[in-house]
Design a protein around this motif. Structure first.
Motif, short mmCIF file in Angstrom:
data_model
loop_
_atom_site.label_atom_id
_atom_site.label_comp_id
_atom_site.label_asym_id
_atom_site.label_seq_id
_atom_site.Cartn_x
_atom_site.Cartn_y
_atom_site.Cartn_z
N GLN A 307 19.62 37.23 17.50
CA GLN A 307 20.90 36.68 17.06
C GLN A 307 21.98 38.03 16.65
O GLN A 307 21.43 39.03 16.21
CB GLN A 307 20.61 36.10 15.81
N GLY A 308 23.19 37.59 17.07
CA GLY A 308 24.20 38.73 16.85
C GLY A 308 24.62 39.65 18.12
O GLY A 308 25.28 40.14 18.09
N GLY A 309 23.58 39.53 18.97
CA GLY A 309 23.72 40.53 19.91
C GLY A 309 24.82 40.32 20.82
O GLY A 309 25.35 41.16 21.38
N ASP A 310 25.20 38.90 21.07
CA ASP A 310 26.36 38.67 21.65
C ASP A 310 27.68 39.36 21.33
O ASP A 310 28.44 39.90 22.23
CB ASP A 310 26.60 37.25 21.87
N ALA A 311 27.87 39.54 20.24
CA ALA A 311 29.17 40.36 19.72
C ALA A 311 28.89 41.60 19.63
O ALA A 311 29.75 42.49 19.80
CB ALA A 311 29.43 39.52 18.24
N VAL A 312 27.73 42.24 19.06
CA VAL A 312 27.32 43.58 18.86
C VAL A 312 27.46 44.11 20.08
O VAL A 312 28.13 45.23 20.29
CB VAL A 312 25.88 43.68 18.25
N PHE A 313 26.83 43.73 21.17
CA PHE A 313 26.75 44.33 22.68
C PHE A 313 27.86 43.84 23.50
O PHE A 313 28.03 44.72 24.59
CB PHE A 313 25.57 44.19 23.29
N TYR A 314 28.69 43.16 23.02
CA TYR A 314 30.00 42.35 23.70
C TYR A 314 29.66 41.78 25.05
O TYR A 314 29.96 42.09 26.10
CB TYR A 314 30.98 43.79 24.08
N GLN A 315 29.34 40.46 24.89
CA GLN A 315 29.12 39.61 25.70
C GLN A 315 30.19 39.05 26.28
O GLN A 315 30.41 38.48 27.60
CB GLN A 315 28.28 38.61 25.23
N MET A 316 31.29 39.02 25.45
CA MET A 316 32.69 38.08 25.83
C MET A 316 33.26 38.62 26.81
O MET A 316 33.56 39.86 27.02
CB MET A 316 33.36 38.09 24.62
N PRO A 317 33.49 37.90 27.89
CA PRO A 317 34.34 38.20 29.32
C PRO A 317 35.69 38.20 28.76
O PRO A 317 36.33 37.08 28.49
CB PRO A 317 33.74 37.24 30.33
N THR A 318 36.39 39.16 28.86
CA THR A 318 37.79 39.12 28.46
C THR A 318 38.42 40.54 29.10
O THR A 318 37.94 41.44 29.37
CB THR A 318 37.77 39.39 26.96
N VAL A 319 39.64 40.30 29.17
CA VAL A 319 40.71 41.51 29.72
C VAL A 319 40.98 42.43 28.60
O VAL A 319 41.82 43.38 28.71
CB VAL A 319 41.98 40.97 30.31
N LEU A 320 40.75 42.03 27.36
CA LEU A 320 41.21 42.81 26.19
C LEU A 320 40.32 44.31 26.02
O LEU A 320 41.14 45.12 25.44
CB LEU A 320 40.50 42.12 24.84
N GLY A 321 39.68 44.51 26.69
CA GLY A 321 38.68 45.79 26.78
C GLY A 321 39.79 46.55 27.61
O GLY A 321 39.98 48.18 27.08
N LEU A 322 40.62 46.50 28.68
CA LEU A 322 41.61 47.08 29.28
C LEU A 322 42.74 47.16 28.24
O LEU A 322 43.48 48.30 28.33
CB LEU A 322 41.76 46.44 30.54
N ALA A 323 42.98 46.24 27.48
CA ALA A 323 44.24 46.36 26.73
C ALA A 323 43.84 47.40 25.60
O ALA A 323 44.78 48.08 25.39
CB ALA A 323 44.44 44.99 25.98
N ASP A 324 42.60 47.49 25.27
CA ASP A 324 42.44 48.73 24.40
C ASP A 324 42.55 49.89 24.94
O ASP A 324 42.96 50.86 24.26
CB ASP A 324 40.95 48.48 23.78
N GLU A 325 42.05 50.09 26.18
CA GLU A 325 42.30 51.16 26.83
C GLU A 325 43.88 51.65 27.07
O GLU A 325 44.06 52.78 26.91
CB GLU A 325 41.51 51.36 28.31
N LEU A 326 44.70 50.54 27.43
CA LEU A 326 45.94 50.85 27.43
C LEU A 326 46.73 51.49 26.20
O LEU A 326 47.55 52.39 26.18
CB LEU A 326 46.83 49.58 27.85
N ARG A 327 46.23 50.99 24.98
CA ARG A 327 46.68 51.31 23.71
C ARG A 327 46.37 52.66 23.60
O ARG A 327 47.00 53.52 22.91
CB ARG A 327 45.97 50.24 22.69
N ARG A 328 45.26 53.00 23.99
CA ARG A 328 44.54 54.55 23.57
C ARG A 328 45.08 55.61 24.55
O ARG A 328 45.38 56.49 24.05
CB ARG A 328 43.02 54.57 23.75
N ARG A 329 45.19 55.17 26.06
CA ARG A 329 45.24 56.13 26.95
C ARG A 329 46.97 55.99 27.52
O ARG A 329 47.31 56.90 28.33
CB ARG A 329 44.43 55.97 28.16
N GLY A 330 47.26 54.86 27.38
CA GLY A 330 48.74 54.52 27.89
C GLY A 330 48.78 54.06 29.49
O GLY A 330 47.46 53.74 29.83
N PRO A 331 49.81 53.92 30.21
CA PRO A 331 49.51 53.45 31.72
C PRO A 331 48.70 53.88 32.30
O PRO A 331 48.44 53.30 33.46
CB PRO A 331 51.14 53.64 32.03
N ILE A 332 48.20 55.14 32.18
CA ILE A 332 47.23 55.77 32.99
C ILE A 332 46.01 54.82 33.11
O ILE A 332 45.39 55.21 34.15
CB ILE A 332 47.09 57.27 32.82
#
Length: 541
Positions: A307-332
């Motif tokens: 229990q909890g592994g889906d959230a802890v290890f990130y099972q959710m299929p989403t584009v938001l991981g790329l959104a985080d990288e854009l926020r951190r690194r910019g357009p590159i």
């Protein structure tokens, strides 16, 4: 006893009351964060105010509630939420209890009544029931929070996932894997250290397989009395092949139990509706009863699962991981191979993925029409962890929402009256570490839970590591509801939730039709409504 503080427990629980300095106690299990050593006595540490609680947050983990007497007395509940904490005044006394419904009536909170606004949020999102109460006259302590005993309205979030999500662990994948492996081994060793007989849920999924494989690697299988798997009568709910691969790899025997669809009756929910919180962890009564019976038969005192592994290890299929990288690194970040990997995972074009990532600000809204009157997003927003993550990066905010939802699994059910629920993947050291790892690393090359797959590949059969789908009981829930319509229709349509406007009657009537249940995945929401209705009926009486 200590300064103005008396702790009363059942006789069997005496060994879990841990002295904390000269004026405090810790109820439960607590371990040293550095090496997992169990603590049977703790110093209070230097500093006043909230400093002692911050010391617990920093130096320990476990399943516990900490109580401090004196003028600055208070109560702190550890982030796992494994033990509840409810607080109320009773004349000159302030009482704290994990479940006041088991106390003599003379000690119950006075003037109890239903909080219909909170009940509406429970229906909107079951996780809301883990961080607030649906009863006026008593207060709770949310996981990771502190409440003062002199001023009951003074509450502070001592541990917040947002604080860890703000970090960004940029170490190489091999270094991340080494630390994750070490932390999980420490947690499992700590949880199993004082237990002679436990059971393990082996669902056939990645998370429970990691727990089982780690028990095997640590040489702890002799302490496990039962390796348990439940099998639905539909292909998507039959994961025996995967579960047997897991147990064969560590040379233990799997016990597979077949689930059949059984019509529900009022007693199924009524018998678990007497606790101060709704029974959101007991929505499949047949399963709940059988697990409790299986553990009793094997004299197991705890159940471990993934229990909890889906959230802890990130099972959710989403584009938001790329959104985080854009926020951190910019357009590159748009030139990173991650864009193509995410597009493959989501089965979208790279152009669509890039556009979605650029425009992403929040976790995606729910598109289906639920029967709850309160939208899911509004219901979740009251959770202190979700509220504190308002400024977190989008993918990390989604992870925090998943962690808040995971607390539903710590709730009361038939099993918890005789055994402990142990969730190693949801332990504080694992959660803190994975919150600090960027989602891009948790989902490397477009694989959900990629870091976990790589880290524990040598403990798992290849069929588990490479598996892309997971089993589900959605159809089982829908067919259970369909077989129970003679009970559910009057129970819900003529119930208090509809009368109070918590449930939209028109959408409920549509959801309780055979054809609708076959076409839509709404069985789980109906089961939540049935459990919540039974809980409301009990407390109204």
């Amino acid at each position: 006893r200590s300064e103005g503080l008396v702790v009363l427990t059942p006789r069997a629980d005496r060994e879990v009351v841990i002295p904390w300095g000269r004026r405090g106690f810790i109820y439960g299990e607590i371990y040293r964060a550095s090496d997992g050593a169990r603590r049977d006595r703790l110093p209070l540490g230097d500093g006043g105010g909230l400093a002692p609680y911050h010391g617990l947050r920093r130096d320990t983990f476990g399943r516990y509630v900490a109580l401090l007497g004196g003028d600055d007395g208070g109560v702190y509940r550890d982030p796992s939420g494994g033990i509840d904490a409810l607080v109320w005044r009773h004349g000159p006394l302030t009482l704290v209890s994990s479940d006041f419904s088991r106390l003599p009536r003379a000690f119950w909170p006075q003037g109890l009544r239903l909080d219909w606004a909170a009940v509406g949020r429970f229906m909107g999102a079951a996780s809301a029931a883990t961080s607030e109460l649906g009863l006026e006259g008593v207060l709770d302590v949310a996981p990771g929070a502190h409440r003062g005993l002199a001023r009951l309205d003074a509450t502070t979030l001592i541990w917040s996932p947002a604080a860890f999500a703000a970090s960004c662990d940029q170490r190489a994948d091999a270094d991340l894997a080494d630390e994750l492996r070490g932390r999980l081994d420490m947690v499992i060793g700590a949880l199993m250290g004082g237990r002679r007989r436990a059971a393990v849920e082996v669902s056939g999924g990645l998370d429970s397989a990691i727990v089982a494989g780690s028990l095997g690697r640590l040489g702890l299988t002799d302490q496990i009395a039962l390796w348990l798997n439940y099998v639905s009568d539909r292909p998507e709910g039959d994961e025996q092949a995967y579960a047997r691969a897991v147990t064969a790899a560590i040379d233990v025997e799997l016990t597979a139990v077949r689930l059949t669809v059984c019509p529900l009756v009022e007693a199924d929910f009524a018998e678990v509706a007497r606790a101060p919180r709704p029974p959101m962890n007991a929505l499949v009564p047949r399963l709940d009863r059988d697990v409790a019976a299986q553990l009793a038969r094997h004299e197991a005192t705890a159940l471990l699962s993934g229990q909890g592994g889906d959230a802890v290890f990130y099972q959710m299929p989403t584009v938001l991981g790329l959104a985080d990288e854009l926020r951190r690194r910019g357009p590159i970040a748009l030139l990173d191979p991650m864009v193509a990997h995410v597009a493959s995972m989501l089965r979208r074009s790279v152009w669509r993925v890039a556009a979605d990532a650029i425009g992403a600000h929040d976790p995606p809204a729910e598109h289906r029409r639920p029967i709850a009157a309160v939208p899911k997003s509004l219901a979740q927003a009251r959770h202190p962890w979700i509220r504190a993550s308002a400024r977190s990066a989008p993918a990390k905010r989604l992870q925090v929402i998943g962690l808040a939802n995971a607390h539903v699994a710590t709730g009361d059910r038939r099993l918890t009256r005789s055994a402990d629920l142990l969730y190693p993947l949801f332990a504080q050291p694992i959660v803190e570490f994975c919150l600090q790892v960027p989602v891009a690393a948790l989902q490397r090359r477009g694989r959900e839970r990629a870091l976990a797959r790589r880290t524990f590949a040598d403990r798992l059969p290849a069929i588990i590591v490479e598996r892309r789908k997971k089993g589900e009981l959605t159809a089982f829930h829908a067919r259970t509801v369909a077989a129970s319509l003679d009970f559910l229709r009057p129970h819900l349509l003529d119930g208090y939730l509809v009368a109070a406007g918590v449930i939209d009657r028109g959408r409920l009537e549509e959801a309780l039709r055979h054809n609708h249940l076959l076409r839509h995945a709404g069985g789980g929401e109906i089961l939540v409504a049935a459990a919540l209705e039974s809980w409301v009926r009990h407390w109204r009486s």
